[in-house]
Design a protein around this motif. Structure first.
Motif, short mmCIF file in Angstrom:
data_model
loop_
_atom_site.label_atom_id
_atom_site.label_comp_id
_atom_site.label_asym_id
_atom_site.label_seq_id
_atom_site.Cartn_x
_atom_site.Cartn_y
_atom_site.Cartn_z
N UNK A 145 0.82 -1.21 0.00
CA UNK A 145 0.00 0.00 0.00
C UNK A 145 0.85 1.25 0.00
N UNK A 146 2.02 1.13 -0.65
CA UNK A 146 3.06 2.16 -0.56
C UNK A 146 3.26 2.88 -1.90
N UNK A 147 2.27 2.84 -2.76
CA UNK A 147 2.40 3.49 -4.06
C UNK A 147 2.25 5.00 -3.87
N UNK A 200 -8.56 1.60 -5.54
CA UNK A 200 -9.73 2.47 -5.45
C UNK A 200 -9.90 3.28 -6.73
N UNK A 201 -8.81 3.81 -7.23
CA UNK A 201 -8.87 4.61 -8.46
C UNK A 201 -9.31 3.74 -9.64
N UNK A 202 -8.75 2.52 -9.75
CA UNK A 202 -9.12 1.63 -10.85
C UNK A 202 -10.58 1.20 -10.74
N UNK A 203 -11.04 0.96 -9.53
CA UNK A 203 -12.45 0.57 -9.31
C UNK A 203 -13.39 1.68 -9.77
N UNK A 204 -13.12 2.90 -9.35
CA UNK A 204 -13.97 4.03 -9.74
C UNK A 204 -13.91 4.25 -11.25
#
Length: 157
Positions: A47-49, A56-60
């Motif tokens: 979770x270090x990007x 979350x961004x890809x899901x939205x």
């Protein structure tokens, strides 16, 4: 013999007339895979990007893509989707992220294109967010897994 549904008797592209079709509950599932290097996988795992929660961004983005399918695919009907789900699963051992999408509605035409578009846009968003770490990523395996509803009923891969 089957024929292409979007080609007229004159051989011209046309939008299918669904006026007389029955309204049924229709659902489609699709998937795609984004293959990436160990460094990108590790950043996602931790979770270090630096761009934040890329899932979350890809899901939205995938949900938005499903809703915009008729704007992107010329002969698709604009649909009133009642459900769009985009699930992302890190499969570190395989060096990939699996994306599964589900679209649903009560309507006169199927939602396969919406599910495929959601998977495509989610994949492209992952690629965009991770390309600085791994410009050699691959998007593979885009396909419909299952569809229900309409006169053909259930179909699964």
């Amino acid at each position: 013999m089957s024929e292409f549904s979007h080609i007229s008797s004159n051989g011209e592209a046309n939008m299918v007339d669904v006026t007389g079709k029955a309204v049924t509950t229709r659902e489609a599932l699709a998937e795609a895979f984004v293959y990436m290097n160990e460094e990108a996988i590790s950043l996602i795992q931790r979770g270090d990007h630096h761009k934040g929660d890329i899932f979350a961004a890809a899901r939205i983005a995938g949900i938005q893509g499903a809703k915009k399918t008729a704007d992107l695919i010329p002969l698709c009907h604009p649909l009133m989707l009642t459900k769009v789900a985009v699930d992302l699963e890190l499969q570190a051992a395989e060096g990939r992220v699996r994306i599964e999408t589900r679209c649903k509605l009560d309507g006169k035409t199927g939602v396969e294109m919406e599910a495929l578009t959601a998977a495509s846009v989610a994949s492209l968003t992952l690629f965009d967010m991770c390309k600085a770490v791994d410009p050699g990523m691959r998007i593979e395996g885009l396909r419909v897994l299952k569809k229900t509803g309409g006169k053909t009923g259930l179909w699964s891969a």
